[in-house]
Design a protein around this motif. Structure first.
Motif, PDB file in Angstrom:
ATOM      1  N   ALA A 275       0.833  -1.205   0.000  1.00 18.92           N
ATOM      2  CA  ALA A 275       0.000   0.000   0.000  1.00 18.92           C
ATOM      3  C   ALA A 275       0.871   1.259   0.000  1.00 18.92           C
ATOM      4  N   LYS A 276       1.957   1.210   0.743  1.00 17.53           N
ATOM      5  CA  LYS A 276       2.882   2.349   0.782  1.00 17.53           C
ATOM      6  C   LYS A 276       3.568   2.525  -0.572  1.00 17.53           C
ATOM      7  N   ALA A 277       4.057   1.428  -1.141  1.00 15.52           N
ATOM      8  CA  ALA A 277       4.745   1.492  -2.444  1.00 15.52           C
ATOM      9  C   ALA A 277       3.821   2.017  -3.533  1.00 15.52           C
ATOM     10  N   TRP A 278       2.562   1.619  -3.480  1.00 17.29           N
ATOM     11  CA  TRP A 278       1.597   2.052  -4.491  1.00 17.29           C
ATOM     12  C   TRP A 278       0.971   3.401  -4.163  1.00 17.29           C
ATOM     13  N   GLY A 279       1.242   3.942  -2.981  1.00 17.69           N
ATOM     14  CA  GLY A 279       0.672   5.232  -2.597  1.00 17.69           C
ATOM     15  C   GLY A 279      -0.837   5.179  -2.438  1.00 17.69           C
ATOM     16  N   LEU A 280      -1.337   4.078  -1.886  1.00 22.15           N
ATOM     17  CA  LEU A 280      -2.780   3.912  -1.739  1.00 22.15           C
ATOM     18  C   LEU A 280      -3.340   4.818  -0.645  1.00 22.15           C
ATOM     19  N   SER A 281      -4.518   5.345  -0.889  1.00 22.13           N
ATOM     20  CA  SER A 281      -5.224   6.099   0.147  1.00 22.13           C
ATOM     21  C   SER A 281      -5.809   5.101   1.147  1.00 22.13           C
ATOM     22  N   ASN A 282      -6.284   5.595   2.271  1.00 22.01           N
ATOM     23  CA  ASN A 282      -6.922   4.716   3.251  1.00 22.01           C
ATOM     24  C   ASN A 282      -8.134   4.024   2.644  1.00 22.01           C
ATOM     25  N   ALA A 283      -8.922   4.776   1.890  1.00 23.10           N
ATOM     26  CA  ALA A 283     -10.124   4.191   1.276  1.00 23.10           C
ATOM     27  C   ALA A 283      -9.744   3.095   0.283  1.00 23.10           C
ATOM     28  N   GLU A 284      -8.724   3.333  -0.524  1.00 18.00           N
ATOM     29  CA  GLU A 284      -8.277   2.318  -1.480  1.00 18.00           C
ATOM     30  C   GLU A 284      -7.744   1.086  -0.755  1.00 18.00           C
ATOM     31  N   SER A 285      -6.917   1.319   0.257  1.00 19.87           N
ATOM     32  CA  SER A 285      -6.352   0.200   1.016  1.00 19.87           C
ATOM     33  C   SER A 285      -7.445  -0.629   1.664  1.00 19.87           C
TER      34      SER A 285
ATOM     35  N   GLU B 111       3.688   2.648 -10.705  1.00 17.55           N
ATOM     36  CA  GLU B 111       2.788   3.633 -11.309  1.00 17.55           C
ATOM     37  C   GLU B 111       1.695   2.975 -12.146  1.00 17.55           C
ATOM     38  N   TRP B 112       1.950   1.800 -12.678  1.00 17.17           N
ATOM     39  CA  TRP B 112       1.044   1.121 -13.608  1.00 17.17           C
ATOM     40  C   TRP B 112      -0.357   0.958 -13.032  1.00 17.17           C
ATOM     41  N   ILE B 113      -0.472   0.695 -11.765  1.00 22.32           N
ATOM     42  CA  ILE B 113      -1.771   0.421 -11.161  1.00 22.32           C
ATOM     43  C   ILE B 113      -2.653   1.665 -11.086  1.00 22.32           C
ATOM     44  N   ARG B 114      -2.101   2.841 -11.360  1.00 24.03           N
ATOM     45  CA  ARG B 114      -2.855   4.099 -11.358  1.00 24.03           C
ATOM     46  C   ARG B 114      -3.204   4.578 -12.766  1.00 24.03           C
TER      47      ARG B 114
END
Length: 146
Positions: free
Chosen positions: A43-53, A104-107
């Motif tokens: 989650a940290k590596a992908w820069g996920l928000s709390n809602a996304e996580s 970055e790909w996942i965004r």
């Protein structure tokens, strides 16, 4: 002199090992802490928000906050499956891309049938476990793993 049967050596009998499953409580208990750690790092590596996580892990935002503060619940079979699929996507992307593109790909919006013009994160949150597994297979197929 002829060899006798008593001089022959036989390999020791192997004890059958039961396959690991997420259905058995003992496996869930053993795997939960490392799965949570892997998920939080991802989650940290992908820069996920709390809602996304929370959406990806299948927990409420308040449960995710407790997990981030150190609470380590035993994850359910579904939650372990989610983490397994996501770690597979992460690993596949890092095998496919040697630079920041892996994270970055996942965004990036994607026109592939699996994504329906959504970002992979949006598609996985919307589609749950089945879509997460599809995304994992997609990434594996693109990198030539299938």
């Amino acid at each position: 002199m002829a060899r006798t049967a008593s001089l022959r050596t036989h390999p020791p009998a192997l004890t059958p090992i039961e396959p690991q499953t997420f259905a058995r409580e003992a496996d869930r208990e053993r795997l939960s802490e490392v799965a949570i750690k892997a998920f939080l790092n991802l989650a940290k590596a992908w820069g996920l928000s709390n809602a996304e996580s929370a959406g990806l892990l299948g927990v409420s935002a308040s449960s995710l906050d407790r997990i981030k503060r150190g609470y380590r619940p035993e994850l359910s079979q579904d939650q372990l499956t989610r983490v397994s699929a996501l770690v597979g996507v992460y690993k596949g992307l890092h095998l496919l891309f040697a630079d920041g593109t892996a994270d970055e790909w996942i965004r990036r919006a994607n026109r592939g049938a699996v994504f329906d013009r959504l970002t992979p994160i949006e598609a996985m949150i919307e589609g749950g476990i089945p879509r997460m597994l599809e995304v994992r297979r997609y990434v594996d197929a693109v990198r030539g793993g299938l």
